[in-house]
Design a protein around this motif. Sequence first.
Motif, mmCIF file in Angstrom:
data_model
loop_
_atom_site.group_PDB
_atom_site.id
_atom_site.type_symbol
_atom_site.label_atom_id
_atom_site.label_comp_id
_atom_site.label_asym_id
_atom_site.label_seq_id
_atom_site.Cartn_x
_atom_site.Cartn_y
_atom_site.Cartn_z
ATOM 1 N N ALA A 171 0.778 -1.211 -0.143
ATOM 2 C CA ALA A 171 -0.059 0.070 -0.203
ATOM 3 C C ALA A 171 0.917 1.168 0.039
ATOM 4 O O ALA A 171 0.418 2.129 -0.785
ATOM 5 N N ARG A 172 1.814 1.230 0.902
ATOM 6 C CA ARG A 172 2.750 2.331 0.901
ATOM 7 C C ARG A 172 3.733 2.625 -0.404
ATOM 8 O O ARG A 172 3.734 3.537 -1.002
ATOM 9 N N TYR A 173 3.757 1.456 -1.002
ATOM 10 C CA TYR A 173 4.524 1.481 -2.361
ATOM 11 C C TYR A 173 3.727 2.208 -3.580
ATOM 12 O O TYR A 173 4.315 2.786 -4.483
ATOM 13 N N ARG A 174 2.459 1.728 -3.676
ATOM 14 C CA ARG A 174 1.640 2.277 -4.439
ATOM 15 C C ARG A 174 1.386 3.903 -4.370
ATOM 16 O O ARG A 174 1.632 4.713 -5.455
ATOM 17 N N VAL A 175 1.735 4.420 -3.171
ATOM 18 C CA VAL A 175 1.379 5.796 -2.954
ATOM 19 C C VAL A 175 2.708 6.461 -3.285
ATOM 20 O O VAL A 175 2.860 7.486 -4.136
ATOM 21 N N THR A 176 3.819 5.802 -2.860
ATOM 22 C CA THR A 176 5.208 6.506 -3.109
ATOM 23 C C THR A 176 5.649 6.375 -4.524
ATOM 24 O O THR A 176 6.358 7.199 -5.015
ATOM 25 N N MET A 177 5.357 5.163 -5.326
ATOM 26 C CA MET A 177 5.501 5.369 -6.609
ATOM 27 C C MET A 177 4.645 6.236 -7.515
ATOM 28 O O MET A 177 5.457 6.777 -8.559
ATOM 29 N N LEU A 178 3.542 6.319 -7.096
ATOM 30 C CA LEU A 178 2.777 7.384 -7.612
ATOM 31 C C LEU A 178 3.432 9.010 -7.324
ATOM 32 O O LEU A 178 3.366 9.556 -8.477
ATOM 33 N N ALA A 179 3.683 8.956 -6.089
ATOM 34 C CA ALA A 179 4.417 10.306 -5.996
ATOM 35 C C ALA A 179 5.601 10.634 -6.522
ATOM 36 O O ALA A 179 5.795 11.904 -6.954
ATOM 37 N N ASP A 180 6.483 9.620 -6.812
ATOM 38 C CA ASP A 180 7.745 9.881 -7.365
ATOM 39 C C ASP A 180 7.473 10.270 -9.118
ATOM 40 O O ASP A 180 7.902 10.928 -9.548
ATOM 41 N N THR A 181 6.301 9.590 -9.633
ATOM 42 C CA THR A 181 5.897 9.749 -11.027
ATOM 43 C C THR A 181 5.419 11.386 -10.956
ATOM 44 O O THR A 181 5.719 11.959 -12.084
ATOM 45 N N LEU A 182 4.644 11.892 -10.088
ATOM 46 C CA LEU A 182 4.264 13.127 -9.933
ATOM 47 C C LEU A 182 5.215 14.238 -9.871
ATOM 48 O O LEU A 182 5.261 15.167 -10.674
ATOM 49 N N LEU A 183 6.388 13.973 -9.369
ATOM 50 C CA LEU A 183 7.461 14.808 -8.919
ATOM 51 C C LEU A 183 8.283 14.838 -10.452
ATOM 52 O O LEU A 183 8.804 15.796 -10.898
ATOM 53 N N GLN A 226 6.265 2.826 -16.212
ATOM 54 C CA GLN A 226 6.165 1.512 -16.161
ATOM 55 C C GLN A 226 6.485 0.856 -14.885
ATOM 56 O O GLN A 226 5.707 -0.068 -14.548
ATOM 57 N N ALA A 227 7.457 1.421 -14.261
ATOM 58 C CA ALA A 227 7.679 0.873 -12.829
ATOM 59 C C ALA A 227 6.375 1.189 -12.015
ATOM 60 O O ALA A 227 5.932 0.355 -10.994
ATOM 61 N N ALA A 228 5.851 2.399 -12.151
ATOM 62 C CA ALA A 228 4.626 2.800 -11.294
ATOM 63 C C ALA A 228 3.376 1.753 -11.824
ATOM 64 O O ALA A 228 2.724 1.112 -10.918
ATOM 65 N N ARG A 229 3.283 1.389 -13.227
ATOM 66 C CA ARG A 229 2.020 0.789 -13.475
ATOM 67 C C ARG A 229 2.064 -0.575 -12.951
ATOM 68 O O ARG A 229 1.324 -1.309 -12.601
ATOM 69 N N ASP A 230 3.335 -1.177 -12.999
ATOM 70 C CA ASP A 230 3.477 -2.642 -12.567
ATOM 71 C C ASP A 230 2.969 -2.811 -11.122
ATOM 72 O O ASP A 230 2.310 -3.798 -10.690
ATOM 73 N N ILE A 231 3.082 -1.739 -10.322
ATOM 74 C CA ILE A 231 2.679 -1.797 -8.802
ATOM 75 C C ILE A 231 1.317 -1.111 -8.561
ATOM 76 O O ILE A 231 0.283 -1.733 -8.218
ATOM 77 N N VAL A 232 1.117 0.049 -9.028
ATOM 78 C CA VAL A 232 -0.241 0.893 -8.924
ATOM 79 C C VAL A 232 -1.298 0.349 -9.615
ATOM 80 O O VAL A 232 -2.488 0.237 -8.821
ATOM 81 N N LEU A 233 -1.238 -0.374 -10.818
ATOM 82 C CA LEU A 233 -2.358 -0.848 -11.526
ATOM 83 C C LEU A 233 -2.583 -2.428 -11.141
ATOM 84 O O LEU A 233 -3.662 -3.070 -11.536
ATOM 85 N N GLU A 234 -1.737 -2.950 -10.440
ATOM 86 C CA GLU A 234 -2.045 -4.533 -9.745
ATOM 87 C C GLU A 234 -3.163 -4.624 -9.022
ATOM 88 O O GLU A 234 -3.493 -3.914 -8.038
ATOM 89 N N SER A 235 -3.989 -5.512 -9.510
ATOM 90 C CA SER A 235 -5.187 -5.833 -8.521
ATOM 91 C C SER A 235 -5.880 -4.532 -8.013
ATOM 92 O O SER A 235 -6.094 -4.262 -6.920
ATOM 93 N N PRO A 236 -6.392 -3.831 -8.732
ATOM 94 C CA PRO A 236 -7.062 -2.390 -8.384
ATOM 95 C C PRO A 236 -8.439 -2.987 -7.598
ATOM 96 O O PRO A 236 -9.741 -2.526 -8.345
#
Length: 750
Positions: A171-183, A226-236
């Motif tokens: 759950a934390r990785y989903r947020v932080t990967m998205l945050a890194d992408t936004l930056l 792509q790194a963010a997709r692999d984690i954020v889009l998994e099993s939504p």
Amino acid sequence: MSEPLANWWSRALRVGLSYYVANGLSAAFGLGLISAAMHLGAGAFAAAAALVGVIVVIPPDQPAPRRGKFRQLLPAALIGPPLFLAMQLLHGDVLRTSALLVPAAFVAFLAAAWGRRGLPISMSIMFAMLFSIATPTPPDRATAISTSLYFTLGAFAYVVYATLANLVLNARYRVTMLADTLLAVASLMRTQAARFAPQAGDASAASMPVLGLLLRQQAALADQLQAARDIVLESPRTPRRQQLASMLLAVLELRDHLVACELDLETLREPPEHVPVLDTLRRELETLALQLETLTDALLTGRTPAAFSTGTQALRERVVAALTLAADSATAPPSTEPLARSLIARVGHIADEVRRLTELARGDAKPDLAAVRAAWQLFTSPTAWSWRPLDSLWRWDAPPLRHAIRAALAIGAGQVLSIALPWGTHDYWILLTITVVLRGSFAQTLERRNIRVAGTLVGCVLAGALLSLRAPLPVLLVVVTLAQGIAHAFAVRRYLITVIAATLLALLQARLLNSGVSPVFEVAERIADTLVGVAIAWAFSYVLPSWERTQIPALVRRTLRAQASHAKVALGLGQLDAVDNESEVDWRLARREVYDSLSALVQATQRSLSEPRAVRPPLPALERLMAHSYQLLAQLTAVKTMLLLRRGRLNADQTRAPLRDAAEAIAARLANDDDHGNGPTAASVESRAVDDDDIGGELAPGPVALPDPFEHDLSPWLLRRLHLAADIAAQLNAAARRVLDGDRSANRPS
């Protein structure tokens, strides 16, 4: 707090709350937990051996989807123990150790065939052998076997721990990967804003450095996405996951609007009367970038972000006021006013996407569940290991094969030299340095060479200072654990920090294992071994080199194929008659391949800048090719946006034939008829030439009377974009021909 201090604190907080720091802390905690458990259950000897097993399997432990985490770690745990045992049994037999070490290094570096997934496995295999050499010579066979068993226990214990930790941190990785992408998008937005600034002299030439930075940031963003997709889009499946996944999809749309901001920019910068307009748009983009950063900070700290503070209508009023001032001057060409209004609309779309991101984060907007489910199935990377990458290895020009041979030879040379050196108390340090410095590309090896030397010097100073204080054992153990976590956390992001932490870790471990050796001598030996190791790695980077020039033709052809496929899908006639946008999966896949292919080409070109001048590819032609590729992507994105979002403002009868003709023209201009993969030739380009008159409609791409883009009928704008896209496709093909012809002439025997 002053503004510089506040900015520094914000950047430091973003790093401290990032996914890679969380991953590093997780690795450090697992190392400490397993080591402590082994110490309590089996004693200090077992704990030390298990600790080495943990360190060996840590490299592949990166944030990953839940479903593939165990498979990601398993190869290191399966391959490492047998090699560790073999080195234990051969300890002290130099010839037999070398006979195993060199071919095993060759096999280990073949893992580069799996790309970024394979490199950590290579490191784990090498670490298993080198750390086995680092242990004291076992007095008998039973000790060697027991040491290896404890090593294996530590390795598999960490695999289980890391799999569970990844599940807990998901759950934390989903947020932080998205945050890194936004930056990353915010940084890209600021660079795009810099493109709006007026240029002195030749605007086109002066803006090339900024365009180059823009392309490099787009390439980095493609990898991050792509790194963010692999984690954020998994099993939504939960509302929170759906919220984050929908935000990531909004980021993809935001990136497309940023790309479209390049349209007509050179034309708009020519009249000085448009300076206030562009300056207003520049400040607006910088404001939107700041709002993205504020949204990111809220996500990282778990706060509800502030409401969006501007909007498309307010933006339009501000910029139209500046545009009115320009029109009142009566000196700007009348044909440029609609172009300026179109640029205003594109920046307005960016504001709309930032507003949607904010509303999704606040819970004020509902996720698009259909799009999220489609993205989960199609846009995530496979997690299973496949033997297919090995199929393309067995040819002499295959970069992974050449790198494996190069690395094995370098390890062999390092082994011989480490034995011959007079000190030799830590001969594995030379081999370890070669392993982490020597990379598949010359540019990466050169970069790591410099960083390794600088980081080792700093790490030696810190270790010397700590050892001189005679810190107690518990303090040293805590520092070792933290150093391992820091080294792992920044291995990909800030290699200098990793080297400093790794040097500190190595020197403290050596001190703990052998307290009779002088700390001053250990520091001096570490520096000397590092210098020797980087010298060997640097020297062997010239052995069987895989210069970027040999890889670029394939990347150029991939880019042309991706652009042609994208044009075919983006200009499809079906969208004119569609009642919704649910069938656009093919276009999104084609768009991703364009970004990925252009990203690979940009990165290869950037790496070639570090290579000897005599083997560099034709850089001016490559720069033009990448610029034209980016422009074509922008034009087609603008067309597709009109078809998706504003097809009700298009005259279907007037645009149907031009869409079909433009798709055929672009396909003809980007086609590659050479079955042998040599790329387009001058004759083939001329034979496929398509006149702009073949594209339906009356408009030419030059300055013409265009309607206000805020008015109803957008058909003239669509026709103009089609003409420009066809012209750019021809320019892209010509630039590709110059690159490929330059490469063939460079390789032609004299």
